[in-house]
Scaffold this motif. Structure first.
Motif, PDB file in Angstrom:
ATOM      1  N   MET A 102       0.964  -1.360   0.347  1.00 37.32           N
ATOM      2  CA  MET A 102       0.197   0.014  -0.045  1.00 37.32           C
ATOM      3  C   MET A 102       0.784   1.174   0.129  1.00 37.32           C
ATOM      4  SD  MET A 102      -2.530   1.163   2.299  1.00 37.32           S
ATOM      5  CE  MET A 102      -4.573   0.454   1.768  1.00 37.32           C
ATOM      6  N   LYS A 103      -0.029   1.386  -0.899  1.00 28.37           N
ATOM      7  CA  LYS A 103       0.948   3.596  -0.771  1.00 28.37           C
ATOM      8  C   LYS A 103       0.920   4.262   0.923  1.00 28.37           C
ATOM      9  CE  LYS A 103       1.338   7.598  -2.814  1.00 28.37           C
ATOM     10  NZ  LYS A 103       0.861   8.708  -4.375  1.00 28.37           N
ATOM     11  N   ASP A 104       1.731   4.767   0.960  1.00 26.37           N
ATOM     12  CA  ASP A 104       2.476   5.739   1.833  1.00 26.37           C
ATOM     13  C   ASP A 104       1.951   6.774   1.644  1.00 26.37           C
ATOM     14  OD1 ASP A 104       2.034   6.902   4.087  1.00 26.37           O
ATOM     15  OD2 ASP A 104       4.544   6.773   4.463  1.00 26.37           O
ATOM     16  N   LEU A 105       0.658   7.773   1.737  1.00 29.22           N
ATOM     17  CA  LEU A 105       0.049   8.792   1.413  1.00 29.22           C
ATOM     18  C   LEU A 105       0.614  10.151   2.137  1.00 29.22           C
ATOM     19  CD1 LEU A 105      -4.017   7.691   0.260  1.00 29.22           C
ATOM     20  CD2 LEU A 105      -1.443   7.834  -1.135  1.00 29.22           C
ATOM     21  N   LEU A 106       0.961   9.376   3.339  1.00 26.45           N
ATOM     22  CA  LEU A 106       0.999  10.974   4.763  1.00 26.45           C
ATOM     23  C   LEU A 106       1.705  11.666   3.565  1.00 26.45           C
ATOM     24  CD1 LEU A 106       0.189  12.100   7.008  1.00 26.45           C
ATOM     25  CD2 LEU A 106       2.321  10.635   8.016  1.00 26.45           C
ATOM     26  N   PRO A 107       3.234  11.684   2.986  1.00 32.21           N
ATOM     27  CA  PRO A 107       3.910  13.277   2.490  1.00 32.21           C
ATOM     28  C   PRO A 107       3.236  14.000   1.588  1.00 32.21           C
ATOM     29  CG  PRO A 107       5.012  10.557   2.886  1.00 32.21           C
ATOM     30  CD  PRO A 107       4.108  10.474   3.214  1.00 32.21           C
ATOM     31  N   ASP A 108       2.287  13.003   0.686  1.00 28.25           N
ATOM     32  CA  ASP A 108       0.931  13.694  -0.374  1.00 28.25           C
ATOM     33  C   ASP A 108       0.358  14.378   0.436  1.00 28.25           C
ATOM     34  OD1 ASP A 108       2.469  12.218  -2.320  1.00 28.25           O
ATOM     35  OD2 ASP A 108       1.334  10.924  -2.088  1.00 28.25           O
ATOM     36  N   LEU A 109      -0.343  13.162   1.610  1.00 25.71           N
ATOM     37  CA  LEU A 109      -1.748  15.067   2.569  1.00 25.71           C
ATOM     38  C   LEU A 109      -0.378  15.687   2.839  1.00 25.71           C
ATOM     39  CD1 LEU A 109      -3.783  11.633   3.571  1.00 25.71           C
ATOM     40  CD2 LEU A 109      -4.173  13.783   2.065  1.00 25.71           C
ATOM     41  N   ASP A 118       1.575  17.665   1.725  1.00 23.04           N
ATOM     42  CA  ASP A 118       1.952  18.246   0.868  1.00 23.04           C
ATOM     43  C   ASP A 118       1.105  19.604   0.816  1.00 23.04           C
ATOM     44  OD1 ASP A 118       5.062  17.731   1.162  1.00 23.04           O
ATOM     45  OD2 ASP A 118       4.438  16.283  -0.797  1.00 23.04           O
ATOM     46  N   LEU A 119      -0.467  18.783   0.390  1.00 26.89           N
ATOM     47  CA  LEU A 119      -1.367  19.365  -0.102  1.00 26.89           C
ATOM     48  C   LEU A 119      -2.041  19.871   1.385  1.00 26.89           C
ATOM     49  CD1 LEU A 119      -2.950  15.993  -2.176  1.00 26.89           C
ATOM     50  CD2 LEU A 119      -2.183  18.398  -2.921  1.00 26.89           C
ATOM     51  N   TYR A 120      -1.899  19.660   2.017  1.00 29.44           N
ATOM     52  CA  TYR A 120      -2.573  20.299   2.958  1.00 29.44           C
ATOM     53  C   TYR A 120      -1.808  20.472   4.249  1.00 29.44           C
ATOM     54  CZ  TYR A 120      -6.823  18.033   0.259  1.00 29.44           C
ATOM     55  OH  TYR A 120      -7.321  17.740  -0.555  1.00 29.44           O
ATOM     56  N   PRO A 121      -1.346  21.214   3.910  1.00 34.65           N
ATOM     57  CA  PRO A 121      -0.091  21.951   5.328  1.00 34.65           C
ATOM     58  C   PRO A 121      -0.648  22.203   6.369  1.00 34.65           C
ATOM     59  CG  PRO A 121       0.209  23.706   3.694  1.00 34.65           C
ATOM     60  CD  PRO A 121      -0.416  22.019   3.369  1.00 34.65           C
ATOM     61  N   GLU A 122      -1.722  23.376   6.276  1.00 33.85           N
ATOM     62  CA  GLU A 122      -2.572  23.627   7.242  1.00 33.85           C
ATOM     63  C   GLU A 122      -3.784  22.906   8.047  1.00 33.85           C
ATOM     64  OE1 GLU A 122      -1.598  26.405   8.387  1.00 33.85           O
ATOM     65  OE2 GLU A 122       0.171  26.324   6.736  1.00 33.85           O
ATOM     66  N   GLN A 123      -3.943  22.229   7.370  1.00 31.58           N
ATOM     67  CA  GLN A 123      -5.730  21.055   8.387  1.00 31.58           C
ATOM     68  C   GLN A 123      -4.612  19.980   8.257  1.00 31.58           C
ATOM     69  OE1 GLN A 123      -5.284  22.478   4.505  1.00 31.58           O
ATOM     70  NE2 GLN A 123      -7.198  24.175   4.688  1.00 31.58           N
TER      71      GLN A 123
END
Length: 53
Positions: free
Chosen positions: A1-8, A10-15
């Motif tokens: 399974m792909k680790d989505l944490l870095p992408d998330l 990057d996309l939503y740093p304030e949330q």
């Protein structure tokens, strides 16, 4: 399974907030997600059961 944490992050740093990894076992699951809730229950864990309903 792909680790989505870095992408998330990057996309939503304030949330996003990342919780410290203080546990070692998650029921044999590699990943989990969801809202984190802090429950204050000094000497009475019935409040925890209330949050699961």
């Amino acid at each position: 399974m792909k680790d989505l944490l870095p992408d998330l992050c990057d996309l939503y740093p304030e949330q996003l907030q990342i919780a410290d990894a203080i546990f070692t076992s998650y029921g044999k699951r590699c990943h989990f997600y969801g809202q984190v809730v802090t429950v204050s229950c000094f000497e009475d864990n019935s409040r925890i059961r209330e949050t699961r309903q």
